[in-house]
Design a protein around this motif. Structure first.
Motif, PDB file in Angstrom:
ATOM      1  N   THR A   1       0.852  -1.185   0.000  1.00  0.00           N
ATOM      2  CA  THR A   1       0.000   0.000   0.000  1.00  0.00           C
ATOM      3  C   THR A   1       0.889   1.235   0.000  1.00  0.00           C
ATOM      4  OG1 THR A   1      -1.715  -1.205   1.186  1.00  0.00           O
ATOM      5  CG2 THR A   1      -1.857   1.197   1.215  1.00  0.00           C
ATOM      6  N   LEU A   2       0.616   2.140  -0.919  1.00  0.00           N
ATOM      7  CA  LEU A   2       1.361   3.397  -0.994  1.00  0.00           C
ATOM      8  C   LEU A   2       0.875   4.342   0.102  1.00  0.00           C
ATOM      9  CD1 LEU A   2       1.271   3.734  -4.873  1.00  0.00           C
ATOM     10  CD2 LEU A   2       3.213   3.031  -3.465  1.00  0.00           C
TER      11      LEU A   2
ATOM     12  N   GLY B   1      -6.132   5.408  -2.108  1.00  0.00           N
ATOM     13  CA  GLY B   1      -6.975   6.567  -2.393  1.00  0.00           C
ATOM     14  C   GLY B   1      -6.452   7.472  -3.485  1.00  0.00           C
ATOM     15  N   LYS B   2      -5.197   7.294  -3.876  1.00  0.00           N
ATOM     16  CA  LYS B   2      -4.602   8.080  -4.954  1.00  0.00           C
ATOM     17  C   LYS B   2      -4.539   7.212  -6.215  1.00  0.00           C
ATOM     18  CE  LYS B   2      -2.995  11.589  -2.359  1.00  0.00           C
ATOM     19  NZ  LYS B   2      -4.018  11.829  -1.378  1.00  0.00           N
ATOM     20  N   GLN B   3      -4.778   7.825  -7.356  1.00  0.00           N
ATOM     21  CA  GLN B   3      -4.701   7.079  -8.594  1.00  0.00           C
ATOM     22  C   GLN B   3      -3.256   6.858  -9.028  1.00  0.00           C
ATOM     23  OE1 GLN B   3      -7.380   9.390 -11.150  1.00  0.00           O
ATOM     24  NE2 GLN B   3      -8.699   7.578 -11.158  1.00  0.00           N
ATOM     25  N   ILE B   4      -3.075   5.819  -9.845  1.00  0.00           N
ATOM     26  CA  ILE B   4      -1.783   5.470 -10.413  1.00  0.00           C
ATOM     27  C   ILE B   4      -1.916   5.589 -11.931  1.00  0.00           C
ATOM     28  CG2 ILE B   4      -0.038   3.676 -10.644  1.00  0.00           C
ATOM     29  CD1 ILE B   4      -1.281   2.425  -8.042  1.00  0.00           C
ATOM     30  N   ALA B   5      -1.127   6.450 -12.536  1.00  0.00           N
ATOM     31  CA  ALA B   5      -1.121   6.584 -13.994  1.00  0.00           C
ATOM     32  C   ALA B   5      -0.163   5.545 -14.547  1.00  0.00           C
ATOM     33  CB  ALA B   5      -0.690   7.989 -14.403  1.00  0.00           C
ATOM     34  N   ILE B   6      -0.714   4.526 -15.209  1.00  0.00           N
ATOM     35  CA  ILE B   6       0.096   3.413 -15.703  1.00  0.00           C
ATOM     36  C   ILE B   6       0.587   3.726 -17.108  1.00  0.00           C
ATOM     37  CG2 ILE B   6       0.109   0.962 -16.268  1.00  0.00           C
ATOM     38  CD1 ILE B   6      -1.907   0.532 -14.072  1.00  0.00           C
TER      39      ILE B   6
ATOM     40  N   VAL C   1      -0.219  16.958 -10.372  1.00  0.00           N
ATOM     41  CA  VAL C   1      -1.190  16.118 -11.077  1.00  0.00           C
ATOM     42  C   VAL C   1      -2.127  15.418 -10.083  1.00  0.00           C
ATOM     43  CG1 VAL C   1      -1.446  14.178 -12.699  1.00  0.00           C
ATOM     44  CG2 VAL C   1       0.478  15.761 -12.937  1.00  0.00           C
ATOM     45  N   GLY C   2      -1.615  15.206  -8.862  1.00  0.00           N
ATOM     46  CA  GLY C   2      -2.421  14.559  -7.812  1.00  0.00           C
ATOM     47  C   GLY C   2      -2.485  13.057  -7.929  1.00  0.00           C
ATOM     48  N   CYS C   3      -1.441  12.454  -8.507  1.00  0.00           N
ATOM     49  CA  CYS C   3      -1.443  10.992  -8.617  1.00  0.00           C
ATOM     50  C   CYS C   3      -0.021  10.453  -8.660  1.00  0.00           C
ATOM     51  CB  CYS C   3      -2.214  10.546  -9.861  1.00  0.00           C
ATOM     52  SG  CYS C   3      -1.305  10.770 -11.403  1.00  0.00           S
TER      53      CYS C   3
END
Length: 131
Positions: free
Chosen positions: A66-67, A93-98, A124-126
């Motif tokens: 978990t991040l 709760g934070k997105q991951i841009a793959i 960017v918030g992710c």
């Protein structure tokens, strides 16, 4: 030139383009004998801001990493599965841009001995995943 910063102080370098809460600024030269901390994980854990290089032993079962809930801008993780059962990466709760899918997700998983490299980008918030 070596500049050392104090916790909570702002250090500006030359033309003020690199102002921030720097702990260490090396304009030239190199660092001799530097060894970065490597955390070996064999259970489910939440990473913290002192982690960076993480090896995951998943031979005993799939592991969930978990991040952090409140990551610092520029927080960087290199996560490598050294086991055979797989890793589940939770964005907390934070997105991951793959990078490979062009998708933004809240979790990612893999079963082979691959790695995931991420940096948190506040603007960017992710989490941004890169190769």
């Amino acid at each position: 030139e070596i500049s050392l910063g104090l916790v909570g102080s702002e250090m500006c370098i030359r033309d003020r383009t690199k102002c921030g809460n720097h702990a260490l600024y090396l304009r030239k030269g190199d660092v001799c004998g530097l060894r970065l901390y490597n955390r070996k994980i064999s259970s489910n854990v939440t990473l913290d801001d002192m982690d960076c290089f993480v090896t995951v032993d998943s031979d005993g079962g799939k592991r969930t990493i978990t991040l952090p809930y409140n990551p610092q801008d520029g927080q960087l993780y290199y996560i490598r599965n050294i086991g055979t059962k797989g890793v589940q990466l939770n964005g907390n709760g934070k997105q991951i841009a793959i990078h490979t899918q062009g998708a933004w997700v809240y979790s990612d998983s893999w079963t082979d001995r691959e790695s995931r490299n991420l940096i948190y980008c506040t603007s960017v918030g992710c989490w941004v995943m890169f190769k």
